[in-house]
Design a protein around this motif. Structure first.
Motif, PDB file in Angstrom:
ATOM      1  N   MET A  21       0.848  -1.198   0.000  1.00 54.55           N
ATOM      2  CA  MET A  21       0.000   0.000   0.000  1.00 54.55           C
ATOM      3  C   MET A  21       0.879   1.242   0.000  1.00 54.55           C
ATOM      4  SD  MET A  21      -3.138   0.785  -0.038  1.00 54.55           S
ATOM      5  CE  MET A  21      -4.182   2.182   0.163  1.00 54.55           C
ATOM      6  N   HIS A  22       0.524   2.221  -0.795  1.00 52.27           N
ATOM      7  CA  HIS A  22       1.292   3.450  -0.829  1.00 52.27           C
ATOM      8  C   HIS A  22       0.367   4.640  -1.037  1.00 52.27           C
ATOM      9  CE1 HIS A  22       0.751   3.606  -5.182  1.00 52.27           C
ATOM     10  NE2 HIS A  22       1.215   2.372  -5.261  1.00 52.27           N
ATOM     11  N   GLY A  23       0.899   5.817  -0.736  1.00 53.19           N
ATOM     12  CA  GLY A  23       0.139   7.032  -0.909  1.00 53.19           C
ATOM     13  C   GLY A  23       0.147   7.503  -2.350  1.00 53.19           C
ATOM     14  N   GLN A  24      -0.553   8.578  -2.583  1.00 51.09           N
ATOM     15  CA  GLN A  24      -0.645   9.156  -3.925  1.00 51.09           C
ATOM     16  C   GLN A  24       0.622   9.929  -4.248  1.00 51.09           C
ATOM     17  OE1 GLN A  24      -4.173  11.473  -4.515  1.00 51.09           O
ATOM     18  NE2 GLN A  24      -3.598  12.133  -6.569  1.00 51.09           N
ATOM     19  N   LEU A  25       1.082   9.833  -5.504  1.00 50.83           N
ATOM     20  CA  LEU A  25       2.236  10.585  -5.976  1.00 50.83           C
ATOM     21  C   LEU A  25       1.806  11.485  -7.124  1.00 50.83           C
ATOM     22  CD1 LEU A  25       5.297  11.173  -5.932  1.00 50.83           C
ATOM     23  CD2 LEU A  25       5.581   9.266  -7.548  1.00 50.83           C
ATOM     24  N   THR A  26       2.050  12.787  -6.968  1.00 52.72           N
ATOM     25  CA  THR A  26       1.705  13.773  -7.994  1.00 52.72           C
ATOM     26  C   THR A  26       2.968  14.480  -8.444  1.00 52.72           C
ATOM     27  OG1 THR A  26      -0.488  14.129  -7.041  1.00 52.72           O
ATOM     28  CG2 THR A  26       0.352  15.856  -8.488  1.00 52.72           C
TER      29      THR A  26
END
Length: 195
Positions: free
Chosen positions: A1-6
């Motif tokens: 699981m990972h966070g969003q990358l922008t």
């Protein structure tokens, strides 16, 4: 699981930082997360000092936790927590700092393999921040639209920006180009778009 990358790029004064800050402030407000600002700028002259002060003033009302990290981005890892909304501003400043980091009376850009090692470490660090934070936004300047430079080190700088941009956009959930303060999504939630 990972966070969003922008990933957000654009020309100078295109509204990249302001857009990134607004996005993260809104998301952190909804999630009750902490805002973290990773600053790569160094106050090397009066203009840069003024820009840093303006950015600090712009963020003053939102209670950002600021980490000054002009080189060695991996050093921020112990400070990143779950539910952090992290903004790194910016990749191009970090790249210049790393290229001209002095080691044994020479610069990294002049040492074979040095920039390759730094690029590899950067991409690993980006993935590690993404795994820890809720949302990680990277801001970078778009300088590749300009005419090619006759200077070797400027050509090397452009090469590294291009390579890192491609790899970061590949990793990102969203890739945004700012023009005149308006965002264009080249990639949104992993889906690629075209103009």
């Amino acid at each position: 699981m990972h966070g969003q990358l922008t990933f957000i790029s654009g020309g100078v004064r295109s509204g990249k930082s302001a857009f990134a800050e607004r996005q993260l402030v809104a998301s952190a407000c909804v999630a009750g997360g902490r805002l973290v600002y990773i600053a790569s700028g160094r106050a090397v002259d009066k203009e840069m000092q003024a820009r840093i002060e303006q950015h600090q003033h712009d963020r003053a009302d939102q209670q950002w936790t600021t980490i000054e990290q002009p080189v060695s981005l991996e050093n921020v890892l112990p400070f990143i927590q779950p539910n952090d909304f992290v903004l790194w501003d910016c990749l191009t400043t970090w790249l210049a700092n790393e290229m001209y980091e002095e080691r044994a009376n020479t610069f990294c850009i002049q040492v074979p393999g040095c920039m390759e090692k730094k690029a590899k470490q950067l991409l690993e660090t980006v993935q590690q921040i993404r795994e820890r934070a809720a949302h990680f936004t990277i801001v970078s300047n778009e300088v590749l639209d300009e005419l090619p430079s006759p200077f070797t080190e400027t050509q090397q700088y452009s090469k590294w920006i291009g390579l890192l941009h491609q790899q970061l956009v590949h990793m990102a959930d969203d890739a945004i180009e700012m023009d005149y303060g308006l965002p264009f999504y080249w990639k949104k939630e992993g889906q690629v778009t075209t103009r």
